[in-house]
Design a protein around this motif. Structure first.
Motif, PDB file in Angstrom:
ATOM      1  N   LEU A 277      21.160   3.576  40.529  1.00 20.66           N
ATOM      2  CA  LEU A 277      19.976   4.447  40.518  1.00 20.66           C
ATOM      3  C   LEU A 277      20.025   5.426  41.669  1.00 20.66           C
ATOM      4  O   LEU A 277      20.270   5.043  42.819  1.00 20.66           O
ATOM      5  CB  LEU A 277      18.706   3.590  40.629  1.00 20.66           C
ATOM      6  N   LYS A 278      19.782   6.709  41.343  1.00 20.10           N
ATOM      7  CA  LYS A 278      19.521   7.718  42.371  1.00 20.10           C
ATOM      8  C   LYS A 278      18.087   8.201  42.203  1.00 20.10           C
ATOM      9  O   LYS A 278      17.791   9.014  41.320  1.00 20.10           O
ATOM     10  CB  LYS A 278      20.456   8.929  42.266  1.00 20.10           C
ATOM     11  N   PRO A 279      17.158   7.719  43.027  1.00 18.65           N
ATOM     12  CA  PRO A 279      15.789   8.245  42.943  1.00 18.65           C
ATOM     13  C   PRO A 279      15.701   9.613  43.600  1.00 18.65           C
ATOM     14  O   PRO A 279      16.637  10.063  44.269  1.00 18.65           O
ATOM     15  CB  PRO A 279      14.974   7.206  43.712  1.00 18.65           C
TER      16      PRO A 279
ATOM     17  N   MET B  39      21.445   6.371  36.689  1.00 23.17           N
ATOM     18  CA  MET B  39      20.056   6.786  36.479  1.00 23.17           C
ATOM     19  C   MET B  39      19.640   7.772  37.556  1.00 23.17           C
ATOM     20  O   MET B  39      19.828   7.503  38.747  1.00 23.17           O
ATOM     21  CB  MET B  39      19.129   5.566  36.513  1.00 23.17           C
ATOM     22  N   ILE B  40      19.089   8.891  37.129  1.00 22.86           N
ATOM     23  CA  ILE B  40      18.617   9.919  38.059  1.00 22.86           C
ATOM     24  C   ILE B  40      17.155  10.184  37.730  1.00 22.86           C
ATOM     25  O   ILE B  40      16.829  10.603  36.612  1.00 22.86           O
ATOM     26  CB  ILE B  40      19.461  11.198  37.931  1.00 22.86           C
ATOM     27  N   THR B  41      16.263   9.911  38.689  1.00 24.64           N
ATOM     28  CA  THR B  41      14.823   9.945  38.403  1.00 24.64           C
ATOM     29  C   THR B  41      14.094  10.967  39.270  1.00 24.64           C
ATOM     30  O   THR B  41      14.542  11.306  40.363  1.00 24.64           O
ATOM     31  CB  THR B  41      14.206   8.547  38.594  1.00 24.64           C
TER      32      THR B  41
ATOM     33  N   VAL C 182      24.889  13.287  45.197  1.00 25.36           N
ATOM     34  CA  VAL C 182      24.912  12.007  44.500  1.00 25.36           C
ATOM     35  C   VAL C 182      24.748  12.182  42.995  1.00 25.36           C
ATOM     36  O   VAL C 182      25.448  11.545  42.203  1.00 25.36           O
ATOM     37  CB  VAL C 182      23.831  11.055  45.045  1.00 25.36           C
ATOM     38  N   GLY C 183      23.856  13.053  42.585  1.00 25.48           N
ATOM     39  CA  GLY C 183      23.640  13.263  41.148  1.00 25.48           C
ATOM     40  C   GLY C 183      24.891  13.729  40.435  1.00 25.48           C
ATOM     41  O   GLY C 183      25.246  13.227  39.355  1.00 25.48           O
ATOM     42  N   THR C 184      25.600  14.667  41.039  1.00 27.29           N
ATOM     43  CA  THR C 184      26.840  15.174  40.441  1.00 27.29           C
ATOM     44  C   THR C 184      27.900  14.081  40.379  1.00 27.29           C
ATOM     45  O   THR C 184      28.622  13.939  39.379  1.00 27.29           O
ATOM     46  CB  THR C 184      27.363  16.376  41.242  1.00 27.29           C
ATOM     47  N   ALA C 185      27.989  13.277  41.442  1.00 27.53           N
ATOM     48  CA  ALA C 185      28.973  12.196  41.468  1.00 27.53           C
ATOM     49  C   ALA C 185      28.677  11.155  40.398  1.00 27.53           C
ATOM     50  O   ALA C 185      29.591  10.626  39.759  1.00 27.53           O
ATOM     51  CB  ALA C 185      28.988  11.544  42.850  1.00 27.53           C
ATOM     52  N   ILE C 186      27.403  10.856  40.167  1.00 25.11           N
ATOM     53  CA  ILE C 186      27.026   9.893  39.128  1.00 25.11           C
ATOM     54  C   ILE C 186      27.331  10.438  37.737  1.00 25.11           C
ATOM     55  O   ILE C 186      27.952   9.763  36.909  1.00 25.11           O
ATOM     56  CB  ILE C 186      25.531   9.528  39.250  1.00 25.11           C
ATOM     57  N   SER C 187      26.889  11.669  37.476  1.00 19.90           N
ATOM     58  CA  SER C 187      27.025  12.199  36.112  1.00 19.90           C
ATOM     59  C   SER C 187      28.480  12.426  35.711  1.00 19.90           C
ATOM     60  O   SER C 187      28.817  12.358  34.527  1.00 19.90           O
ATOM     61  CB  SER C 187      26.236  13.508  35.974  1.00 19.90           C
ATOM     62  N   GLY C 188      29.352  12.647  36.672  1.00 19.24           N
ATOM     63  CA  GLY C 188      30.752  12.879  36.340  1.00 19.24           C
ATOM     64  C   GLY C 188      31.664  11.687  36.548  1.00 19.24           C
ATOM     65  O   GLY C 188      32.859  11.766  36.274  1.00 19.24           O
TER      66      GLY C 188
ATOM     67  N   VAL D  40      23.813  18.214  34.452  1.00 20.29           N
ATOM     68  CA  VAL D  40      24.180  16.813  34.234  1.00 20.29           C
ATOM     69  C   VAL D  40      25.064  16.689  32.993  1.00 20.29           C
ATOM     70  O   VAL D  40      26.107  16.019  33.007  1.00 20.29           O
ATOM     71  CB  VAL D  40      22.922  15.935  34.089  1.00 20.29           C
ATOM     72  N   ALA D  41      24.656  17.346  31.897  1.00 21.24           N
ATOM     73  CA  ALA D  41      25.435  17.281  30.656  1.00 21.24           C
ATOM     74  C   ALA D  41      26.815  17.900  30.838  1.00 21.24           C
ATOM     75  O   ALA D  41      27.822  17.379  30.329  1.00 21.24           O
ATOM     76  CB  ALA D  41      24.681  17.992  29.532  1.00 21.24           C
ATOM     77  N   ARG D  42      26.877  19.001  31.584  1.00 19.17           N
ATOM     78  CA  ARG D  42      28.160  19.658  31.825  1.00 19.17           C
ATOM     79  C   ARG D  42      29.083  18.746  32.641  1.00 19.17           C
ATOM     80  O   ARG D  42      30.276  18.613  32.341  1.00 19.17           O
ATOM     81  CB  ARG D  42      27.915  20.984  32.551  1.00 19.17           C
ATOM     82  N   ASN D  43      28.535  18.092  33.654  1.00 18.57           N
ATOM     83  CA  ASN D  43      29.348  17.209  34.489  1.00 18.57           C
ATOM     84  C   ASN D  43      29.809  15.971  33.714  1.00 18.57           C
ATOM     85  O   ASN D  43      30.887  15.425  33.974  1.00 18.57           O
ATOM     86  CB  ASN D  43      28.546  16.760  35.713  1.00 18.57           C
TER      87      ASN D  43
END
Length: 472
Positions: free
Chosen positions: A169-171, A142-144, A206-212, A231-234
């Protein structure tokens, strides 16, 4: 000063793998109010491992166990309302009336609503000889965002919990402390270790690590369309589910009727709420060409009643969240003037007497055409654009002439006309005269994203559907 230098992983607060922190600013004072650690891919690995391990048990938990947990969270949240409101006000600059009101109340509303949905939801539904079984997806990343931080955390976390998922979660790193208090609530409520994990950090780290991450089965993201594309690409190489709530440029069609001036005023006030930092904000107001002058007068009067100022005082709106956001808004206000729109209220620069803080004048442009930047780009500040239409067919054409499709509005006294126009707008939500409902599905068409949150539609987003044929 308040520092949150640890992450919540596997039921405990732990140090980052690689210590690194950034300051957190109060946008009303431009002062540093604390520091937060910034995570890395190594921290994500630890959190995902905990979530995967715990999914083996939490994923097969029953409704009673999940309901007990949600009710415990509900009770603990109630104890921390004031703390959460004060932190949102400090991090975002939101007036206390807004922080205590919609910011906290939406969070409280989502947990209550999730409990009601879970109580009546059937995870096994027969259809002829086939049994359809709803199962948790697995580990959810989750990325908020920062603009409605508690709302976006709540509508993801509670629905995912109710469905039997575990999560990481990554706030937002811009306003992270409210998420840390939320995490303290989760711990106090007795969330099983590994079910809920929280790592602070930025998008690249962190966001890139989560999405991929191959150990994450779904990513639920709220933010800009630009970031959503990344996010979709990763996520694509791992073919995980991606649910996104992205940008908006919402039209607000004002009907040509006897309450026209009142509708314009209400639409203007609605645009300014949360300092315009709302993805569903009705930023493009559509009025009949013949009543443009009347619209200007009503919008000007309404905008001048919106008072920016100290969040701890009697201000209507506070600052925008950062200097970078302020600069972006100022650039688009200047673009509106340069492109020939009529400046009705507000304009460039800070409001008088508010030299410190990222304050923006409540601004209204009229005589805007749909090819101008202020009509096409998401400004994310207290800036309203008023466009003219010839007839209702023209209004619909203008409303739909956008790459976005998150939300829209219609204001006026003819309910049947409003309903017919609502069916023609290409957007995930239409609010007739300010209609609002926590059970209403929330999500967008086109580049405003995919998937839905809120209510039962949001509940389904975190479930897989299995068909067992020959069951009967």
């Amino acid at each position: 000063m308040r520092d949150y230098l640890q992450f919540y992983i596997d039921g405990q607060w732990v140090d980052p793998v690689e210590p690194k922190s950034i300051p957190v600013e109060n946008p009303a004072t431009e002062e540093t109010i604390g520091n937060v650690s910034i995570g890395s891919a190594a921290d994500v690995d630890k959190a995902v491992a905990a979530a995967r391990r715990t999914f083996a048990s939490w994923g097969i938990s029953g409704k009673p166990e999940r309901l007990d947990l949600l009710r415990s969270i509900q009770s603990e949240l109630d104890k921390r309302r004031e703390d959460l409101a004060e932190m949102v006000s400090m991090e975002m600059g939101a007036p206390m009336s807004l922080a205590n009101g919609p910011h906290v109340q939406l969070m409280i509303g989502h947990v209550a609503n999730t409990i009601e949905i879970l109580e009546r939801f059937e995870f096994e539904q027969p259809l002829g000889p086939t049994m359809h079984i709803y199962e948790p997806i697995g580990v959810v990343g989750m990325i908020t965002p920062w603009n409605w931080p508690l709302n976006q955390i709540a509508c993801k976390v509670f629905a995912a919990l109710a469905g039997g998922n575990t999560m990481v979660l990554k706030p937002t790193e811009i306003a992270p402390f409210n998420a840390c208090i939320f995490t303290e609530v989760m711990h106090a409520a007795g969330v099983p270790a590994g079910v809920y994990n929280m790592i602070n950090g930025d998008g690249p780290g962190v966001g890139t690590a989560i999405s991929g991450h191959p150990g994450i089965d779904m990513v639920s993201f709220t933010g800009s369309t630009r970031a959503g594309i990344e996010v979709a690409r990763n996520a694509a190489p791992t073919v995980k589910r991606v649910a996104q709530e992205l940008g908006g440029k919402s039209p607000n069609i004002i009907l040509d009727d006897s309450v026209f001036a009142e509708s314009v005023a209400r639409g203007t006030t609605a645009m300014m709420g949360n300092s315009g930092q709302t993805c569903t904000a009705p930023s493009r107001m559509l009025v009949p060409h013949a009543r443009m002058e009347e619209a200007k007068a009503a919008a000007k009067e309404a905008a001048e009643k919106v008072i920016p100022g100290d969040p701890n005082g009697n201000a209507t709106i506070g600052p925008v969240v950062s200097k970078a956001q302020w600069d972006k808004i100022q650039g688009l206000i200047e673009a509106g003037i340069e492109e020939g729109a009529t400046l009705v209220a507000g304009g460039p620069g800070k409001p008088e007497g508010l030299e410190t803080g990222h304050y923006v004048k409540p601004t209204v442009f009229a005589d805007v055409t749909n090819d101008m930047r202020i009509a096409r780009e998401e400004i994310f500040g207290p800036v309203l654009s008023i466009l003219g239409y010839d007839d209702y067919d023209d209004a619909i054409a203008i409303a739909n002439d956008t790459e976005y499709g998150l939300a829209s509005a219609i204001m006026g006294e003819d309910q049947e006309l409003a309903r017919s126009l609502a069916r023609r707008i290409r957007a995930g939500r239409v609010a007739i005269n300010g209609g609002y409902d926590l059970n209403a599905a929330f999500g967008g068409y086109k580049q405003s994203g995919n998937g839905r949150e809120w209510g039962e539609a949001g509940f389904h987003e975190f479930l897989e559907l299995k068909a067992v044929m020959g069951y009967a």
